[in-house]
Motif scaffolding. Structure first.
Motif, PDB file in Angstrom:
ATOM      1  N   UNK A  56      -5.935   3.138   5.755  1.00  0.00           N
ATOM      2  CA  UNK A  56      -6.460   2.823   4.426  1.00  0.00           C
ATOM      3  C   UNK A  56      -5.637   1.752   3.749  1.00  0.00           C
ATOM      4  N   UNK A  57      -6.183   0.526   3.700  1.00  0.00           N
ATOM      5  CA  UNK A  57      -5.449  -0.565   3.045  1.00  0.00           C
ATOM      6  C   UNK A  57      -5.411  -0.323   1.539  1.00  0.00           C
ATOM      7  N   UNK A  58      -4.275  -0.616   0.920  1.00  0.00           N
ATOM      8  CA  UNK A  58      -4.151  -0.451  -0.533  1.00  0.00           C
ATOM      9  C   UNK A  58      -3.013  -1.319  -1.041  1.00  0.00           C
ATOM     10  N   UNK A  59      -2.952  -1.551  -2.358  1.00  0.00           N
ATOM     11  CA  UNK A  59      -1.908  -2.439  -2.895  1.00  0.00           C
ATOM     12  C   UNK A  59      -0.487  -1.948  -2.653  1.00  0.00           C
ATOM     13  N   UNK A  60      -0.287  -0.646  -2.465  1.00  0.00           N
ATOM     14  CA  UNK A  60       1.066  -0.131  -2.201  1.00  0.00           C
ATOM     15  C   UNK A  60       1.488  -0.300  -0.742  1.00  0.00           C
ATOM     16  N   UNK A  61       0.643  -0.963   0.050  1.00  0.00           N
ATOM     17  CA  UNK A  61       1.008  -1.308   1.428  1.00  0.00           C
ATOM     18  C   UNK A  61       1.511  -2.743   1.487  1.00  0.00           C
ATOM     19  N   UNK A  62       2.570  -2.954   2.269  1.00  0.00           N
ATOM     20  CA  UNK A  62       3.020  -4.316   2.522  1.00  0.00           C
ATOM     21  C   UNK A  62       3.125  -4.520   4.029  1.00  0.00           C
ATOM     22  N   UNK A  63       2.002  -4.907   4.653  1.00  0.00           N
ATOM     23  CA  UNK A  63       2.011  -5.150   6.103  1.00  0.00           C
ATOM     24  C   UNK A  63       2.591  -6.522   6.405  1.00  0.00           C
ATOM     25  N   UNK A  64       3.505  -6.560   7.365  1.00  0.00           N
ATOM     26  CA  UNK A  64       4.110  -7.840   7.738  1.00  0.00           C
ATOM     27  C   UNK A  64       3.325  -8.483   8.866  1.00  0.00           C
ATOM     28  N   UNK A  65       3.284  -9.821   8.838  1.00  0.00           N
ATOM     29  CA  UNK A  65       2.642 -10.615   9.897  1.00  0.00           C
ATOM     30  C   UNK A  65       3.682 -11.361  10.714  1.00  0.00           C
ATOM     31  N   UNK A  66       4.933 -11.306  10.276  1.00  0.00           N
ATOM     32  CA  UNK A  66       5.990 -12.050  10.962  1.00  0.00           C
ATOM     33  C   UNK A  66       7.346 -11.464  10.611  1.00  0.00           C
ATOM     34  N   UNK A  67       8.382 -12.286  10.783  1.00  0.00           N
ATOM     35  CA  UNK A  67       9.733 -11.829  10.447  1.00  0.00           C
ATOM     36  C   UNK A  67      10.170 -10.662  11.318  1.00  0.00           C
ATOM     37  N   UNK A  68       9.918 -10.756  12.640  1.00  0.00           N
ATOM     38  CA  UNK A  68      10.240  -9.645  13.532  1.00  0.00           C
ATOM     39  C   UNK A  68      11.717  -9.275  13.428  1.00  0.00           C
ATOM     40  N   UNK A  69      11.978  -7.995  13.243  1.00  0.00           N
ATOM     41  CA  UNK A  69      13.343  -7.499  13.046  1.00  0.00           C
ATOM     42  C   UNK A  69      13.701  -7.295  11.587  1.00  0.00           C
ATOM     43  N   UNK A  70      12.801  -7.651  10.689  1.00  0.00           N
ATOM     44  CA  UNK A  70      13.129  -7.602   9.265  1.00  0.00           C
ATOM     45  C   UNK A  70      12.535  -6.444   8.485  1.00  0.00           C
ATOM     46  N   UNK A  71      11.706  -5.624   9.112  1.00  0.00           N
ATOM     47  CA  UNK A  71      10.958  -4.618   8.333  1.00  0.00           C
ATOM     48  C   UNK A  71      11.878  -3.609   7.652  1.00  0.00           C
TER      49      UNK A  71
END
Lengths: 194, 183
Positions: free
Chosen positions: A35-50
């Motif tokens: 369920x996508x929502x504004x409280x989600x922050x999905x990363x598309x890059x920056x591997x190792x940074x989550x």
């Protein structure tokens, strides 16, 4: 063996105002499938940074709970973050690794965890006392409760089955993801404060 | 060979590190991510001594790039302090503040820049500005003490007013060159 989508759905059940950061690739698709929502922050890059991005968020919003969900490959690229998190000891940060022991986005090559590297032991060695390995569905309820009740950082390595699920993609525009998240956390002032 | 020759710090009389601290406070910067450098030692001490500042010592500089994107998402303003060699550790992670339009001011003390003694500092020191610029970072530099406050202030303003990574390079001429006692 646990299914990663089932794990994420269980951990995000009744999430309240939980803030969720997902590492790039399958973890980002998993939180979106739940369920996508504004409280989600999905990363598309920056591997190792989550995980360490989650630390920055947790330190900036100490009254909110922050959950980082990422993969074993992504976590392996930024292991130092476990030390950085352990030293700062944020009471409101949990890091959950969905460990399928493979780089599933790039053809299913084996990761180091396939060969015995124990991420929970590394996290514990860094100083994250509550570092667990999860194998069974019966452990997900207690893990979910712990994420909402931590008084120190929590790390969980959840063993999940390898293999890819259908893509469920979050929005790709980074500025949009930032603006909607900040507005959800900070209100309309997010776009005016300097 | 004495330790002072190994670890060059700004002259004790130089007050530009204190001016940088004043500028951080004036801009409401509360989160400081860093990998230590001798050139930043005085500024780091000032930040650690301030109970209103959250200081995070990183294992590698790229953590600071990701961390400060998280700080921004949570409504806090931060700065990343590092030595020039650390810039090389940040390159791919700079994708995040570029993609996400997150303000990310960096203050970089230069090595391999002006009268360097250590040959290992030259390759990265010489590459700092072009690599940062190749990753969409606005770069300004100061080589004399009187330029430091204006450059740091400008770089912080550029970051938070225009939503992007920016860097102030503090030239090695400000800090002194390590000589390993060979002078």
């Amino acid at each position: 063996m646990l299914d990663r989508r089932d794990v994420v759905r269980a951990l995000l059940e009744d999430r309240g105002d939980l803030l969720v950061v997902a590492g790039l690739g399958a973890s980002a698709w998993d939180i979106t499938a739940a369920g996508d929502c504004p409280n989600n922050f999905p990363l598309w890059g920056g591997m190792g940074g989550a995980a360490v991005l989650g630390l920055g968020l947790a330190l900036a919003q100490p009254q909110r709970r922050v959950l980082v969900i990422t993969g074993d490959g992504e976590m392996l690229m930024g292991l130092g973050a476990l030390c950085t998190i352990a030293v700062k000891k944020p009471a409101n940060l949990s890091v959950v690794v969905l460990d399928n022991e493979h780089y599933s986005e790039t053809g299913g090559q084996e990761t180091a965890t396939r060969h015995g590297v124990d991420l929970a032991a590394i996290a514990r060695g860094a100083g994250i006392a509550d570092s667990r390995v999860v194998h069974g569905a019966q452990e997900l309820g207690p893990l979910r409760q712990a994420i909402h009740a931590t008084t120190a950082p929590l790390f969980a390595n959840v063993k999940v089955a390898p293999g890819n699920h259908p893509l469920v993609l979050p929005p790709r525009e980074g500025a949009y993801l930032t603006a909607r998240f900040r507005e959800a956390v900070l209100g309309p002032a997010a776009h005016h404060q300097l | 060979m004495d330790r002072d020759a190994l670890e060059m710090r700004p002259d004790a009389a130089a007050d530009w590190p204190d001016r940088i601290f004043d500028i951080l406070k004036a801009h409401g910067i509360t989160h400081v991510a860093l990998v230590p450098d001798a050139g930043h030692a005085r500024l780091i001490r000032r930040c650690l001594a301030d109970p209103a500042m959250t200081v995070v010592t990183l294992t590698t500089e790229e953590e600071g790039v990701a961390m400060l994107v998280g700080s921004w998402l949570g409504g806090a303003k931060g700065v990343l302090l590092m030595q020039s060699s650390g810039v090389g550790n940040c390159i791919n992670m700079l994708s995040l503040p570029v993609l996400h339009r997150a303000p990310l001011p960096m203050i970089v003390t230069m090595r391999g820049d002006f009268g360097e003694f250590n040959p290992a500092q030259i390759p990265m020191g010489n590459a700092v500005q072009p690599t940062l610029e190749a990753m969409g970072t606005l770069v300004r530099r100061a080589d004399v003490p009187q330029d430091v406050p204006a450059v740091v202030d400008a770089v912080i303003r550029l970051a938070f007013n225009t939503y992007r990574p920016t860097a102030a390079l503090l030239g090695q001429r400000l800090i002194g060159a390590k000589t390993f006692g060979k002078d």
